[in-house]
Scaffold this motif. Structure first.
Motif, PDB file in Angstrom:
ATOM      1  N   PRO A  70       9.551  -6.406  13.191  1.00 50.12           N
ATOM      2  CA  PRO A  70       8.282  -5.674  13.288  1.00 50.12           C
ATOM      3  C   PRO A  70       7.294  -6.174  12.239  1.00 50.12           C
ATOM      4  N   VAL A  71       6.059  -6.449  12.661  1.00 50.61           N
ATOM      5  CA  VAL A  71       5.041  -6.944  11.740  1.00 50.61           C
ATOM      6  C   VAL A  71       3.801  -6.071  11.853  1.00 50.61           C
ATOM      7  N   ILE A  72       3.034  -6.051  10.772  1.00 51.62           N
ATOM      8  CA  ILE A  72       1.807  -5.280  10.704  1.00 51.62           C
ATOM      9  C   ILE A  72       0.708  -6.173  10.148  1.00 51.62           C
ATOM     10  N   PRO A  73      -0.513  -6.107  10.675  1.00 49.08           N
ATOM     11  CA  PRO A  73      -1.607  -6.900  10.091  1.00 49.08           C
ATOM     12  C   PRO A  73      -1.866  -6.466   8.651  1.00 49.08           C
ATOM     13  N   VAL A  74      -2.179  -7.440   7.798  1.00 46.48           N
ATOM     14  CA  VAL A  74      -2.377  -7.113   6.386  1.00 46.48           C
ATOM     15  C   VAL A  74      -3.612  -6.240   6.177  1.00 46.48           C
ATOM     16  N   ASN A  75      -4.590  -6.328   7.081  1.00 46.47           N
ATOM     17  CA  ASN A  75      -5.767  -5.475   6.902  1.00 46.47           C
ATOM     18  C   ASN A  75      -5.523  -4.057   7.394  1.00 46.47           C
ATOM     19  N   ALA A  76      -4.274  -3.749   7.794  1.00 47.51           N
ATOM     20  CA  ALA A  76      -3.899  -2.364   8.067  1.00 47.51           C
ATOM     21  C   ALA A  76      -3.205  -1.738   6.860  1.00 47.51           C
ATOM     22  N   LEU A  77      -2.897  -2.544   5.859  1.00 46.31           N
ATOM     23  CA  LEU A  77      -2.266  -2.034   4.653  1.00 46.31           C
ATOM     24  C   LEU A  77      -3.320  -1.393   3.763  1.00 46.31           C
ATOM     25  N   GLY A  78      -3.019  -0.205   3.296  1.00 45.06           N
ATOM     26  CA  GLY A  78      -3.959   0.493   2.442  1.00 45.06           C
ATOM     27  C   GLY A  78      -3.631   0.341   0.975  1.00 45.06           C
ATOM     28  N   LYS A  79      -3.575   1.462   0.286  1.00 49.48           N
ATOM     29  CA  LYS A  79      -3.380   1.452  -1.157  1.00 49.48           C
ATOM     30  C   LYS A  79      -1.977   0.965  -1.511  1.00 49.48           C
ATOM     31  N   ARG A  80      -1.895   0.142  -2.536  1.00 45.77           N
ATOM     32  CA  ARG A  80      -0.607  -0.360  -3.033  1.00 45.77           C
ATOM     33  C   ARG A  80       0.014   0.700  -3.934  1.00 45.77           C
ATOM     34  N   LEU A  81       1.281   1.060  -3.655  1.00 46.46           N
ATOM     35  CA  LEU A  81       1.966   2.129  -4.385  1.00 46.46           C
ATOM     36  C   LEU A  81       3.131   1.529  -5.163  1.00 46.46           C
ATOM     37  N   HIS A  82       2.837   1.060  -6.376  1.00 45.92           N
ATOM     38  CA  HIS A  82       3.875   0.413  -7.177  1.00 45.92           C
ATOM     39  C   HIS A  82       5.025   1.354  -7.506  1.00 45.92           C
ATOM     40  N   ASP A  83       4.709   2.634  -7.768  1.00 47.84           N
ATOM     41  CA  ASP A  83       5.747   3.561  -8.208  1.00 47.84           C
ATOM     42  C   ASP A  83       6.721   3.935  -7.097  1.00 47.84           C
ATOM     43  N   GLN A  84       6.426   3.549  -5.850  1.00 50.09           N
ATOM     44  CA  GLN A  84       7.317   3.866  -4.742  1.00 50.09           C
ATOM     45  C   GLN A  84       8.019   2.634  -4.194  1.00 50.09           C
ATOM     46  N   ASP A  85       7.939   1.505  -4.914  1.00 50.60           N
ATOM     47  CA  ASP A  85       8.694   0.321  -4.509  1.00 50.60           C
ATOM     48  C   ASP A  85      10.188   0.614  -4.556  1.00 50.60           C
ATOM     49  N   SER A  86      10.927  -0.032  -3.690  1.00 51.77           N
ATOM     50  CA  SER A  86      12.377   0.174  -3.632  1.00 51.77           C
ATOM     51  C   SER A  86      13.046  -1.117  -3.213  1.00 51.77           C
ATOM     52  N   GLY A  87      14.347  -1.026  -3.014  1.00 53.67           N
ATOM     53  CA  GLY A  87      15.071  -2.202  -2.553  1.00 53.67           C
ATOM     54  C   GLY A  87      14.671  -2.632  -1.161  1.00 53.67           C
ATOM     55  N   LYS A  88      13.993  -1.760  -0.436  1.00 54.01           N
ATOM     56  CA  LYS A  88      13.541  -2.113   0.910  1.00 54.01           C
ATOM     57  C   LYS A  88      12.292  -2.984   0.892  1.00 54.01           C
ATOM     58  N   GLY A  89      11.524  -2.940  -0.229  1.00 54.30           N
ATOM     59  CA  GLY A  89      10.339  -3.776  -0.308  1.00 54.30           C
ATOM     60  C   GLY A  89       9.239  -3.116  -1.098  1.00 54.30           C
ATOM     61  N   ARG A  90       8.022  -3.652  -0.968  1.00 50.15           N
ATOM     62  CA  ARG A  90       6.848  -3.145  -1.654  1.00 50.15           C
ATOM     63  C   ARG A  90       6.237  -1.997  -0.848  1.00 50.15           C
ATOM     64  N   ALA A  91       5.767  -0.990  -1.543  1.00 49.07           N
ATOM     65  CA  ALA A  91       5.259   0.220  -0.888  1.00 49.07           C
ATOM     66  C   ALA A  91       3.750   0.134  -0.702  1.00 49.07           C
ATOM     67  N   TYR A  92       3.299   0.522   0.507  1.00 44.08           N
ATOM     68  CA  TYR A  92       1.874   0.612   0.823  1.00 44.08           C
ATOM     69  C   TYR A  92       1.608   1.917   1.559  1.00 44.08           C
ATOM     70  N   GLN A  93       0.378   2.340   1.486  1.00 42.04           N
ATOM     71  CA  GLN A  93      -0.071   3.485   2.256  1.00 42.04           C
ATOM     72  C   GLN A  93      -0.840   2.981   3.472  1.00 42.04           C
ATOM     73  N   VAL A  94      -0.515   3.515   4.658  1.00 48.12           N
ATOM     74  CA  VAL A  94      -1.197   3.128   5.888  1.00 48.12           C
ATOM     75  C   VAL A  94      -1.655   4.376   6.617  1.00 48.12           C
ATOM     76  N   LYS A  95      -2.601   4.184   7.527  1.00 43.76           N
ATOM     77  CA  LYS A  95      -3.091   5.268   8.364  1.00 43.76           C
ATOM     78  C   LYS A  95      -2.547   5.088   9.765  1.00 43.76           C
ATOM     79  N   THR A  96      -1.749   6.057  10.218  1.00 45.60           N
ATOM     80  CA  THR A  96      -1.162   6.000  11.552  1.00 45.60           C
ATOM     81  C   THR A  96      -1.988   6.855  12.510  1.00 45.60           C
ATOM     82  N   VAL A  97      -1.994   6.463  13.768  1.00 45.51           N
ATOM     83  CA  VAL A  97      -2.742   7.172  14.810  1.00 45.51           C
ATOM     84  C   VAL A  97      -1.727   7.770  15.771  1.00 45.51           C
TER      85      VAL A  97
END
Length: 401
Positions: free
Chosen positions: A317-344
């Protein structure tokens, strides 16, 4: 006298023209606002994308130049005129094959002079050995006669001295012979250097000297030509200091050349040179990548666009980078880097959600957690002014997927 009418025909024409202008302006405004509404609706529709499967690759790009992996500069070790070149650029040569000839006459004359000096010294040694024999016999005879007082003590001492002096002269001549023999060995070596041979199998790729040119080897070694093995090439890529720490020895690499964008040559990182080059205040590190060139398509000096593969994933599964919102460093985990997105949602209701991404390039990011294929997200179309201060991830320079 008849009274003038309040509204004349001229006034009617003027009112009719004004009414026509107002009606035209109203129609134009209606058309404009209708188009704006349609454009806004289209933009709203286009700003929503659906998560789908795709292939993604994260890499670092650099510019490079091709050069032979193995090459040797053929130079002259003696000074003289280059009499003959036996090969040309492009010729394939074998180890031990003669490549060039320097005028040998001076060095041959030195060898002859050394040989003559040795012969002269050897003749002197034979003469001195005869004198030694005579002095030894005279000294032996005087030693037998001295007890009977047939010779004086002075005569005995003189004969002993003459014998030792003759031996010393012979030793001196032998030393001179060794010295001249050493000079002869050096002159013979220099005479051999007038014939220049190939030190490896390869192809003549450069020729920097011409027949008849005088080569001066007293100050520095003059190069005549360069031999190289072209079956294996090396890409010397210049990588920015911001990316060099992400590159490791053994990392897979591919590159393209000008005029052959459709073909990719594969290789691995062989070496990262520790000393950088500074070009226009930009620090660049040389990374060496070896590649097979059995078909001979790659040539020395070609420009290469190099891609160091940091990671790749297929059918994820891939997502366009311009759909990625705010970068959330404090929520990074072993799964990857955390971002905030807007879902419809299905009812077009927009909500915020935290997701984790893995590989990322300029256009897409790999979804590892938070969204599934078929989910809809809204693209972030923030202006530069509204985007100031946002802590966002800057993807590496990569080609389009």
């Amino acid at each position: 006298m008849q009274a003038k009418p309040f509204i004349t025909r001229r006034h009617l024409y003027w009112l009719a023209g004004l009414l026509a202008v107002l009606m035209t302006a109203g129609a134009a405004l209606r058309f404009y606002f209708q188009k704006e509404t349609e454009s806004a609706q289209a933009a709203m529709k286009e700003s929503i994308v659906e998560i789908a499967y795709g292939d993604i690759e994260e890499n670092v790009t650099a510019q490079g130049k091709l050069e032979p992996k193995e090459y040797v500069d053929i130079g002259a070790q003696v000074t003289g005129q280059l009499q003959k070149l036996f090969v040309e650029i492009g010729d394939v040569v074998k180890t031990g094959q003669q490549l060039a000839q320097i005028d040998p006459r001076i060095y041959a004359a030195r060898v002859q002079a050394d040989e003559a000096s040795i012969n002269n010294l050897k003749a002197q040694l034979v003469q001195q050995e005869a004198l030694i024999l005579f002095a030894d016999r005279q000294y032996a005879r005087n030693r037998k006669l001295y007890p009977t007082k047939a010779v004086s003590q002075e005569t005995l001492q003189n004969s002993e001295s003459n014998s030792k002096a003759a031996l010393a002269v012979a030793d001196s001549i032998r030393a001179q012979i060794q010295q001249v023999e050493s000079t002869l060995a050096g002159d013979r070596t220099n005479l051999g250097y007038t014939k220049i041979f190939a030190s490896m199998d390869g192809t003549v790729v450069q020729q920097t000297a011409r027949e008849g040119q005088t080569l001066n080897a007293n100050q520095q070694t003059p190069n005549i030509m360069q031999l190289a093995k072209l079956d294996k090439m090396t890409v010397r890529s210049q990588t920015a200091e911001a990316d060099i720490m992400r590159i490791k020895v053994g990392m897979p690499v591919y590159f393209t050349t000008l005029g052959s964008d459709q073909r990719r040559w594969q290789g691995v990182v062989r070496q990262i040179l520790p000393t950088p080059e500074v070009v226009n205040n930009v620090v660049l590190y040389n990374v060496l990548v070896d590649v097979d060139n059995e078909d001979g398509q790659l040539m020395s000096g070609m420009s290469a666009q190099v891609f160091f593969v940091l990671g790749e994933a297929r059918h994820v599964p891939v997502i366009p980078v311009n759909a990625l919102g705010k970068r959330l460093h404090d929520q990074d985990s072993g799964k990857g880097r955390a971002y905030q997105v807007k879902t419809v949602e299905a009812d077009n209701r927009v909500s915020e959600k935290v997701i984790h991404v893995g590989l990322q390039n300029r256009r897409f990011a790999e979804i590892r957690d938070g969204l599934s294929v078929g989910d809809r997200v809204r693209l972030t179309l923030a202006s530069p002014k509204n985007n100031r201060g946002r802590d966002s991830y800057r993807p590496p320079s990569m080609p389009r997927i």
